[in-house]
Design a protein around this motif. Structure first.
Motif, PDB file in Angstrom:
ATOM      1  N   VAL A  89       0.744  -1.136  -0.021  1.00  0.00           N
ATOM      2  CA  VAL A  89       0.030  -0.055  -0.223  1.00  0.00           C
ATOM      3  C   VAL A  89       0.750   1.303  -0.009  1.00  0.00           C
ATOM      4  CG1 VAL A  89      -1.622   1.493   1.657  1.00  0.00           C
ATOM      5  CG2 VAL A  89      -2.002  -0.793   0.967  1.00  0.00           C
ATOM      6  N   THR A  90       0.520   2.256  -0.652  1.00  0.00           N
ATOM      7  CA  THR A  90       1.286   3.492  -0.828  1.00  0.00           C
ATOM      8  C   THR A  90       0.654   4.763  -0.391  1.00  0.00           C
ATOM      9  OG1 THR A  90       0.301   4.070  -3.152  1.00  0.00           O
ATOM     10  CG2 THR A  90       2.159   2.692  -3.130  1.00  0.00           C
ATOM     11  N   HIS A  91      -0.622   4.784   0.097  1.00  0.00           N
ATOM     12  CA  HIS A  91      -1.432   5.697   0.615  1.00  0.00           C
ATOM     13  C   HIS A  91      -2.357   5.477   1.806  1.00  0.00           C
ATOM     14  CE1 HIS A  91       0.202   7.288  -3.080  1.00  0.00           C
ATOM     15  NE2 HIS A  91       0.320   8.735  -2.466  1.00  0.00           N
ATOM     16  N   LEU A  92      -2.825   6.231   2.293  1.00  0.00           N
ATOM     17  CA  LEU A  92      -4.034   6.042   3.366  1.00  0.00           C
ATOM     18  C   LEU A  92      -5.127   7.137   3.188  1.00  0.00           C
ATOM     19  CD1 LEU A  92      -4.800   4.575   6.142  1.00  0.00           C
ATOM     20  CD2 LEU A  92      -3.206   6.216   7.304  1.00  0.00           C
ATOM     21  N   VAL A  93      -6.253   6.487   3.566  1.00  0.00           N
ATOM     22  CA  VAL A  93      -7.469   7.322   3.646  1.00  0.00           C
ATOM     23  C   VAL A  93      -8.150   7.065   4.892  1.00  0.00           C
ATOM     24  CG1 VAL A  93      -9.803   7.779   2.760  1.00  0.00           C
ATOM     25  CG2 VAL A  93      -8.040   7.528   0.979  1.00  0.00           C
ATOM     26  N   LEU A  94      -8.374   7.797   5.768  1.00  0.00           N
ATOM     27  CA  LEU A  94      -9.064   7.750   6.899  1.00  0.00           C
ATOM     28  C   LEU A  94     -10.663   7.915   6.868  1.00  0.00           C
ATOM     29  CD1 LEU A  94      -6.339   8.502   9.581  1.00  0.00           C
ATOM     30  CD2 LEU A  94      -7.184   6.162   8.732  1.00  0.00           C
ATOM     31  N   THR A  95     -11.434   7.373   7.125  1.00  0.00           N
ATOM     32  CA  THR A  95     -13.141   7.546   7.042  1.00  0.00           C
ATOM     33  C   THR A  95     -13.317   7.650   8.583  1.00  0.00           C
ATOM     34  OG1 THR A  95     -13.609   5.200   6.958  1.00  0.00           O
ATOM     35  CG2 THR A  95     -13.351   6.174   5.025  1.00  0.00           C
ATOM     36  N   ASN A  96     -14.579   8.286   8.599  1.00  0.00           N
ATOM     37  CA  ASN A  96     -15.208   8.338  10.140  1.00  0.00           C
ATOM     38  C   ASN A  96     -14.477   9.017  11.122  1.00  0.00           C
ATOM     39  OD1 ASN A  96     -15.983   5.408   8.495  1.00  0.00           O
ATOM     40  ND2 ASN A  96     -17.960   6.121   9.785  1.00  0.00           N
ATOM     41  N   LEU A  97     -13.782   9.974  10.683  1.00  0.00           N
ATOM     42  CA  LEU A  97     -12.987  10.592  11.514  1.00  0.00           C
ATOM     43  C   LEU A  97     -14.033  11.796  12.783  1.00  0.00           C
ATOM     44  CD1 LEU A  97     -10.109  11.410  11.741  1.00  0.00           C
ATOM     45  CD2 LEU A  97     -10.354  13.605  10.573  1.00  0.00           C
ATOM     46  N   ASN A  98     -15.187  11.893  12.076  1.00  0.00           N
ATOM     47  CA  ASN A  98     -16.210  12.475  13.240  1.00  0.00           C
ATOM     48  C   ASN A  98     -16.456  11.471  14.286  1.00  0.00           C
ATOM     49  OD1 ASN A  98     -17.569  10.775  11.332  1.00  0.00           O
ATOM     50  ND2 ASN A  98     -19.407  12.006  11.690  1.00  0.00           N
ATOM     51  N   GLN A  99     -16.113  10.139  14.322  1.00  0.00           N
ATOM     52  CA  GLN A  99     -16.475   9.419  15.294  1.00  0.00           C
ATOM     53  C   GLN A  99     -15.328   9.063  16.252  1.00  0.00           C
ATOM     54  OE1 GLN A  99     -18.116   5.832  13.609  1.00  0.00           O
ATOM     55  NE2 GLN A  99     -19.809   6.972  12.369  1.00  0.00           N
ATOM     56  N   VAL A 100     -14.174   9.547  15.996  1.00  0.00           N
ATOM     57  CA  VAL A 100     -12.851   9.413  16.765  1.00  0.00           C
ATOM     58  C   VAL A 100     -13.046  10.276  17.881  1.00  0.00           C
ATOM     59  CG1 VAL A 100     -10.418   9.446  16.758  1.00  0.00           C
ATOM     60  CG2 VAL A 100     -11.495   8.777  14.441  1.00  0.00           C
ATOM     61  N   ARG A 101     -13.160   9.550  19.071  1.00  0.00           N
ATOM     62  CA  ARG A 101     -13.130  10.375  20.433  1.00  0.00           C
ATOM     63  C   ARG A 101     -11.898  10.995  20.625  1.00  0.00           C
ATOM     64  NH1 ARG A 101     -17.143   6.192  23.422  1.00  0.00           N
ATOM     65  NH2 ARG A 101     -18.993   6.810  22.244  1.00  0.00           N
ATOM     66  N   ASN A 102     -10.660  10.240  20.466  1.00  0.00           N
ATOM     67  CA  ASN A 102      -9.310  10.451  20.975  1.00  0.00           C
ATOM     68  C   ASN A 102      -8.428  10.600  19.575  1.00  0.00           C
ATOM     69  OD1 ASN A 102      -6.584  10.950  21.837  1.00  0.00           O
ATOM     70  ND2 ASN A 102      -6.697   8.954  23.166  1.00  0.00           N
ATOM     71  N   VAL A 103      -8.343  12.121  19.353  1.00  0.00           N
ATOM     72  CA  VAL A 103      -7.445  12.437  18.132  1.00  0.00           C
ATOM     73  C   VAL A 103      -6.106  11.873  17.912  1.00  0.00           C
ATOM     74  CG1 VAL A 103      -6.948  14.675  18.359  1.00  0.00           C
ATOM     75  CG2 VAL A 103      -7.536  14.021  16.219  1.00  0.00           C
ATOM     76  N   ALA A 104      -5.487  11.610  19.349  1.00  0.00           N
ATOM     77  CA  ALA A 104      -4.016  11.236  19.244  1.00  0.00           C
ATOM     78  C   ALA A 104      -3.965   9.940  18.690  1.00  0.00           C
ATOM     79  CB  ALA A 104      -3.840  11.156  20.761  1.00  0.00           C
ATOM     80  N   LYS A 105      -5.026   8.957  18.610  1.00  0.00           N
ATOM     81  CA  LYS A 105      -4.933   7.672  17.910  1.00  0.00           C
ATOM     82  C   LYS A 105      -4.540   7.852  16.408  1.00  0.00           C
ATOM     83  CE  LYS A 105      -8.946   5.578  16.988  1.00  0.00           C
ATOM     84  NZ  LYS A 105     -10.186   4.776  17.062  1.00  0.00           N
ATOM     85  N   VAL A 106      -5.268   9.089  15.894  1.00  0.00           N
ATOM     86  CA  VAL A 106      -5.313   9.155  14.442  1.00  0.00           C
ATOM     87  C   VAL A 106      -3.524   9.502  14.086  1.00  0.00           C
ATOM     88  CG1 VAL A 106      -5.878  10.410  12.349  1.00  0.00           C
ATOM     89  CG2 VAL A 106      -7.495   9.849  14.092  1.00  0.00           C
ATOM     90  N   TRP A 107      -3.434  10.448  14.968  1.00  0.00           N
ATOM     91  CA  TRP A 107      -1.635  10.828  14.738  1.00  0.00           C
ATOM     92  C   TRP A 107      -0.701   9.677  15.019  1.00  0.00           C
ATOM     93  CZ3 TRP A 107       0.022  15.071  12.540  1.00  0.00           C
ATOM     94  CH2 TRP A 107      -0.866  16.220  13.296  1.00  0.00           C
ATOM     95  N   GLU A 108      -1.103   8.599  15.860  1.00  0.00           N
ATOM     96  CA  GLU A 108      -0.467   7.537  16.024  1.00  0.00           C
ATOM     97  C   GLU A 108      -0.548   6.579  14.668  1.00  0.00           C
ATOM     98  OE1 GLU A 108      -1.072   4.582  19.504  1.00  0.00           O
ATOM     99  OE2 GLU A 108      -1.813   6.215  20.547  1.00  0.00           O
ATOM    100  N   VAL A 109      -1.620   6.407  14.029  1.00  0.00           N
ATOM    101  CA  VAL A 109      -1.797   5.812  12.950  1.00  0.00           C
ATOM    102  C   VAL A 109      -0.943   6.462  11.594  1.00  0.00           C
ATOM    103  CG1 VAL A 109      -3.550   5.279  10.997  1.00  0.00           C
ATOM    104  CG2 VAL A 109      -4.026   4.899  13.329  1.00  0.00           C
TER     105      VAL A 109
END
Length: 127
Positions: free
Chosen positions: A70-90
């Motif tokens: 895989v060369t790229h990432l798309v993240l969906t359902n961002l509005n449902q993420v309670r802890n945005v730090a998790k997205v940074w980890e990803v």
């Protein structure tokens, strides 16, 4: 969009084809799919990941994504993420450039703007 079919060959379809590959269960299946993608000269490979999933599930999907090249990432359902730090980890762990984020599962309705800038605004509590 094409759904992955093991016996089919897609080399003649050219560029701009989106393949929907179902959940991959084991390494042999991953290797087989990766080989098919290589044979069909699929250079851009995007993991579309629901950001609301538990971090361990996302990490497992990232491991599979690496095996698929895989060369790229798309993240969906961002509005449902309670802890945005998790997205940074990803983002940091994946080392994949994000194409865009969406606030729901609709890939046609990207949340807008540069995904990293969007995440910075969300982290700082700005809309």
């Amino acid at each position: 969009m094409l759904h992955y079919t093991p016996e089919a060959s897609y080399a003649a379809l050219g560029q701009g084809v989106c393949w929907d590959i179902p959940s991959v269960k084991d390494h042999s299946e991953t290797d087989r799919i990766s080989k098919i993608l290589d044979e069909n000269k699929v250079g851009t490979r995007v993991l579309v990941q629901n950001a609301a999933y538990e971090i361990e599930t996302i990490r497992a999907n990232l491991r599979t994504a690496r095996r698929l090249g895989v060369t790229h990432l798309v993240l969906t359902n961002l509005n449902q993420v309670r802890n945005v730090a998790k997205v940074w980890e990803v983002l940091i762990e994946s080392e994949l450039p994000p194409l865009f984020f969406s606030n729901d599962s609709d890939l046609l309705c990207a949340a807008g703007g540069n995904p990293v800038d969007q995440l910075i605004r969300r982290t700082l509590g700005k809309s």
